[in-house]
Each structure stands twice: as structure tokens, then as C-alpha cells.
Design a protein around this motif. Structure first.
Motif, PDB file in Angstrom:
ATOM      1  N   PRO A   1       0.823  -1.217   0.000  1.00  0.00           N
ATOM      2  CA  PRO A   1       0.000   0.000   0.000  1.00  0.00           C
ATOM      3  C   PRO A   1       0.853   1.261   0.000  1.00  0.00           C
ATOM      4  N   ALA A   2       0.415   2.252  -0.769  1.00  0.00           N
ATOM      5  CA  ALA A   2       1.132   3.521  -0.878  1.00  0.00           C
ATOM      6  C   ALA A   2       0.137   4.651  -1.050  1.00  0.00           C
ATOM      7  N   ILE A   3       0.574   5.847  -0.701  1.00  0.00           N
ATOM      8  CA  ILE A   3      -0.174   7.058  -1.031  1.00  0.00           C
ATOM      9  C   ILE A   3       0.761   7.993  -1.787  1.00  0.00           C
ATOM     10  N   VAL A   4       0.174   8.843  -2.614  1.00  0.00           N
ATOM     11  CA  VAL A   4       0.923   9.827  -3.385  1.00  0.00           C
ATOM     12  C   VAL A   4       0.402  11.212  -3.035  1.00  0.00           C
ATOM     13  N   LEU A   5       1.314  12.125  -2.747  1.00  0.00           N
ATOM     14  CA  LEU A   5       0.956  13.506  -2.442  1.00  0.00           C
ATOM     15  C   LEU A   5       1.625  14.448  -3.433  1.00  0.00           C
ATOM     16  N   ASP A   6       0.883  15.421  -3.925  1.00  0.00           N
ATOM     17  CA  ASP A   6       1.473  16.579  -4.583  1.00  0.00           C
ATOM     18  C   ASP A   6       2.191  17.388  -3.500  1.00  0.00           C
ATOM     19  N   VAL A   7       2.993  18.364  -3.877  1.00  0.00           N
ATOM     20  CA  VAL A   7       3.712  19.170  -2.892  1.00  0.00           C
ATOM     21  C   VAL A   7       3.008  20.499  -2.633  1.00  0.00           C
ATOM     22  N   ASP A   8       3.018  21.409  -3.611  1.00  0.00           N
ATOM     23  CA  ASP A   8       2.491  22.752  -3.384  1.00  0.00           C
ATOM     24  C   ASP A   8       0.982  22.739  -3.207  1.00  0.00           C
ATOM     25  N   ASP A   9       0.530  23.245  -2.071  1.00  0.00           N
ATOM     26  CA  ASP A   9      -0.876  23.360  -1.695  1.00  0.00           C
ATOM     27  C   ASP A   9      -1.564  22.008  -1.538  1.00  0.00           C
ATOM     28  N   THR A  10      -0.742  20.974  -1.372  1.00  0.00           N
ATOM     29  CA  THR A  10      -1.215  19.670  -0.939  1.00  0.00           C
ATOM     30  C   THR A  10      -0.428  19.239   0.292  1.00  0.00           C
ATOM     31  N   SER A  11       0.886  19.354   0.223  1.00  0.00           N
ATOM     32  CA  SER A  11       1.745  19.048   1.376  1.00  0.00           C
ATOM     33  C   SER A  11       2.174  20.310   2.110  1.00  0.00           C
ATOM     34  N   VAL A  12       2.519  21.341   1.359  1.00  0.00           N
ATOM     35  CA  VAL A  12       2.861  22.642   1.955  1.00  0.00           C
ATOM     36  C   VAL A  12       2.021  23.715   1.292  1.00  0.00           C
ATOM     37  N   ILE A  13       1.762  24.780   2.021  1.00  0.00           N
ATOM     38  CA  ILE A  13       0.859  25.820   1.532  1.00  0.00           C
ATOM     39  C   ILE A  13       1.636  27.015   0.995  1.00  0.00           C
ATOM     40  N   THR A  14       1.277  27.449  -0.200  1.00  0.00           N
ATOM     41  CA  THR A  14       2.001  28.541  -0.868  1.00  0.00           C
ATOM     42  C   THR A  14       1.409  29.919  -0.572  1.00  0.00           C
ATOM     43  N   TYR A  15       0.443  29.991   0.331  1.00  0.00           N
ATOM     44  CA  TYR A  15      -0.350  31.205   0.538  1.00  0.00           C
ATOM     45  C   TYR A  15       0.509  32.461   0.716  1.00  0.00           C
ATOM     46  N   ASN A  16       1.522  32.422   1.576  1.00  0.00           N
ATOM     47  CA  ASN A  16       2.344  33.605   1.817  1.00  0.00           C
ATOM     48  C   ASN A  16       3.108  34.013   0.560  1.00  0.00           C
ATOM     49  N   TYR A  17       3.641  33.030  -0.134  1.00  0.00           N
ATOM     50  CA  TYR A  17       4.343  33.332  -1.396  1.00  0.00           C
ATOM     51  C   TYR A  17       3.400  33.977  -2.403  1.00  0.00           C
ATOM     52  N   GLU A  18       2.202  33.427  -2.552  1.00  0.00           N
ATOM     53  CA  GLU A  18       1.254  33.969  -3.525  1.00  0.00           C
ATOM     54  C   GLU A  18       0.943  35.440  -3.232  1.00  0.00           C
ATOM     55  N   LEU A  19       0.762  35.767  -1.957  1.00  0.00           N
ATOM     56  CA  LEU A  19       0.479  37.164  -1.617  1.00  0.00           C
ATOM     57  C   LEU A  19       1.694  38.043  -1.876  1.00  0.00           C
TER      58      LEU A  19
END
Length: 266
Positions: free
Chosen positions: A108-126
Motif C-alpha cells: 500500500p502507498a499514497i501519493v501527495l502533490d507538494v504545493d498546496d497539498t503538502s505545503v501551503i504557498t499562501y504567503n508566497y502567492e500574496l
């Protein structure tokens, strides 16, 4: 999520409830409407949209002027519901042993995206006014860590404790590997984001298992990489992403869409 092609990146000003099959759980897909407005009244006011995004994330500002999402925001509450559903589904798949609707019997495995799935880009976007560029993104990652998306570190760590292998597939370029490894480790992901478990986009030297080579779309790149993971003997019982392009293309028993009203990526 892939940021490689700036010309195709846009601020998501609308959200539509799009059904992509029973394997998806989450929120409506952000869509980019290509129609030409006939009047200014058909265009959302950009300032109002940004203010709505800030309210949704529960914008908080620290003494140094950095913006953060709030743990009691609508965003965090929406995430909590998706993650609770995901944990229940993963637990059920593990208990059943058949690992999901496709009947996979691999590890069994799971797959995660990174940006805005594992870490949030909110501060960078602003900081960049939702105007991503490779240079500004690299400068940000070189100097700062992005916080973990609320609850995703806990969910990934719980899955790892159950014997689930955690993989990441991101559209970030290979050149950002060191920054990505540092960030994921610093914000609490216990699974090692090493070269065997963290896949970044390598357009200069694409892997042989991607038949589309350096011309892969996001869907081709991500689904092709998931297929490669499955070929290594894994059954992907959960695939997590903030864009539908993170989730489309198969090679996962179940997919979970995380909210992201900040931008749309095909």
C-alpha cells in the motif's frame, strides 16, 4: 502541481462543481473560462476576489509581515472534512486488504502533490500578487519554508505508521529537490522524501518510463509516474492533490481533491 509553464497559469476567479467520477472526493474544480467578457460587469473585481481569498484562508500577519492561513479558517475546516474522509477510506482499504476498488494487491502507498497539498504557498502567492515566476519562486524557497497544509502532515504520518509508503510527485523542477526535501522535513513529514520517494519534473533528462519525454502534460507526467510506482510493486490506495491535473489519468484506487482557490493549473 506544475508551475513550469507560466503562460498557462491563472488566478482562479471562479469555481465550478465538476464531477470526475466516484473516485474523487473533495471540492469543485477551479476552472479557467476562456470566453471573452462582453462587459466589465461580467468580470469579478480583482481586489474583491483577493479579499475573499484572504478571508477564506483566515489571513493572519506576523510581526515581520509574513502572511499565514489560520487554523480556524474556513480553509482549515474544509480540509479537516476531506482528511477525515480520506483517513476513513485508507483505513478501510488497509483493513480489507484488497486495497481499493481496483483490487490491487501490492504494497500500500499514497501519493501527495507538494504545493498546496503538502505545503501551503499562501504567503508566497500574496508576496508576488498571485503572479508566479520561476525566479521569485526559487528565491522564496531558498530563503523560507512553506508551512504544512493543515492536517496533511498528520495524515501522511498516520499512514506511514500503518505501513503505507508515502510518495510525492510534484511539478517542481529537479533543481528544487534540495529545497523541497528541506521544507518537507522541516514542517513535520516523517517519511523520507529521498530520491526513491520524491519525484520532481526533469525536463532535461526525463525518465525512460515517461514515453512523452520532455513534452509531457501535467496529467501525463503525474499519471505516468504513478504507473511507474505501481510497476515497482505498490498499490496506490490514495492520491492527493489540489488540482484535478494532479489526480486525472488513473493509477490510483481513490483520489482526494484539496481546496485551492488561488490559481488553476491544467
Amino acid at each position: 502541481m506544475s508551475r513550469a509553464r507560466l503562460s498557462r497559469r491563472s488566478l482562479a476567479l471562479t469555481a465550478a462543481a465538476v464531477t470526475l467520477g466516484a473516485t474523487f472526493y473533495g471540492v469543485g474544480a477551479a476552472t479557467a473560462d476562456n470566453s471573452v467578457p462582453r462587459s466589465d460587469k461580467e468580470i469579478p473585481n480583482l481586489t474583491d476576489v483577493v479579499n475573499e481569498i484572504k478571508a477564506y484562508y483566515g489571513d493572519t500577519v506576523d510581526a515581520s509581515g509574513e502572511h499565514f492561513a489560520s487554523a480556524d479558517s474556513s480553509y482549515a475546516r474544509q480540509l479537516a472534512g476531506i482528511e477525515a474522509k480520506a483517513k476513513s477510506d485508507l483505513a478501510h482499504a488497509l483493513h480489507k486488504g484488497g486495497h481499493g476498488a481496483h483490487g490491487g494487491h501490492g504494497k500500500p502507498a499514497i501519493v501527495l502533490d507538494v504545493d498546496d497539498t503538502s505545503v501551503i504557498t499562501y504567503n508566497y502567492e500574496l508576496e508576488v500578487g498571485f503572479n508566479y515566476s520561476p525566479a521569485s519562486n526559487q528565491a522564496y524557497l531558498d530563503s523560507k519554508n512553506m508551512p504544512a497544509v493543515f492536517g496533511m502532515d498528520t495524515l501522511a504520518n498516520w499512514a506511514a505508521d500503518q505501513g503505507v509508503t508515502v510518495f510525492w510527485i510534484t511539478g517542481r523542477p529537479e533543481a528544487q529537490r534540495a529545497d523541497t526535501v528541506r521544507n518537507l522535513t522541516a514542517v513535520g513529514y516523517k517519511s523520507a522524501p529521498d530520491t526513491d520517494h520524491l519525484y520532481l519534473k526533469n525536463s532535461a533528462n526525463p525518465p525512460a518510463y515517461l514515453t512523452c519525454g520532455s513534452t509531457c502534460t501535467t496529467i501525463q507526467y503525474k499519471s505516468g509516474t504513478r504507473a511507474h510506482i505501481e510497476s515497482l510493486g505498490y498499490d496506490i490506495i490514495g492520491n492527493f492533490g489540489d488540482q484535478y491535473s494532479d489526480l486525472s489519468g488513473g493509477s490510483a484506487d481513490k483520489s482526494f481533491k484539496l481546496p485551492n482557490p488561488m490559481y488553476f493549473l491544467p
